[in-house]
Design a protein around this motif. Sequence first.
Motif, short mmCIF file in Angstrom:
data_model
loop_
_atom_site.label_atom_id
_atom_site.label_comp_id
_atom_site.label_asym_id
_atom_site.label_seq_id
_atom_site.Cartn_x
_atom_site.Cartn_y
_atom_site.Cartn_z
N GLU A 182 0.81 -1.22 0.00
CA GLU A 182 0.00 0.00 0.00
C GLU A 182 0.84 1.27 0.00
O GLU A 182 0.30 2.37 -0.04
CB GLU A 182 -0.93 0.01 1.21
N ALA A 183 2.16 1.13 0.05
CA ALA A 183 3.05 2.30 0.09
C ALA A 183 2.93 3.10 -1.19
O ALA A 183 2.60 2.57 -2.26
CB ALA A 183 4.49 1.85 0.32
N GLY A 184 3.18 4.38 -1.09
CA GLY A 184 3.11 5.23 -2.27
C GLY A 184 3.74 6.59 -2.02
O GLY A 184 4.28 6.85 -0.94
N LEU A 185 3.67 7.42 -3.04
CA LEU A 185 4.21 8.78 -2.96
C LEU A 185 3.07 9.77 -3.05
O LEU A 185 2.09 9.54 -3.75
CB LEU A 185 5.15 9.04 -4.14
N GLU A 186 3.25 10.88 -2.37
CA GLU A 186 2.34 12.01 -2.52
C GLU A 186 3.18 13.23 -2.86
O GLU A 186 4.23 13.46 -2.26
CB GLU A 186 1.57 12.28 -1.23
#
Length: 163
Positions: A50-54
């Motif tokens: 579920e990791a990601g960038l914003e």
Amino acid sequence: TMEEIEERRRKWRETLESILDAVSQTYRGFLAKIEATGRVRLVNTEDIEEAGLELLVGFRGAEPQVLDAYTQSGGERSVATMLFLLALQQYLRSPLRAVDEFDVHMDPRNREVISEMLLKQMANTKDIQYVTITPGQISTIEGDVHVITVQSVSGRSEVMVVG
């Protein structure tokens, strides 16, 4: 086994955070050139799937907000995305980079600034080829950069090499 998994997750997170700190710093520098602020943030690091960038960005003195269709205009999103992609360039290993119509929603000032930054990036990376497609005109060309312009004139395409 669980200890090994947790150790690998920790190393993954540390490495990624280190890279993103550098990318975020470059991103902030690029944003400053258009009088904006922002940063790159890693989210959901506890769950790799579920990791990601914003991307956070603020224009005209506004506090940085998460980049989305509800907060920024299409041109602002295009600018923020291109600046993020430019900030990432030193971490990519591909010898070919391509972007299509990156400037369609940008106002003339931002189109010119982003085009200049992109051309500068192209000139500074001799071992990488860039393909950039834009319906707009490229005004300033410096260094060893070749621009091919294709225009439809009276229903047929004409090709012209500039620079």
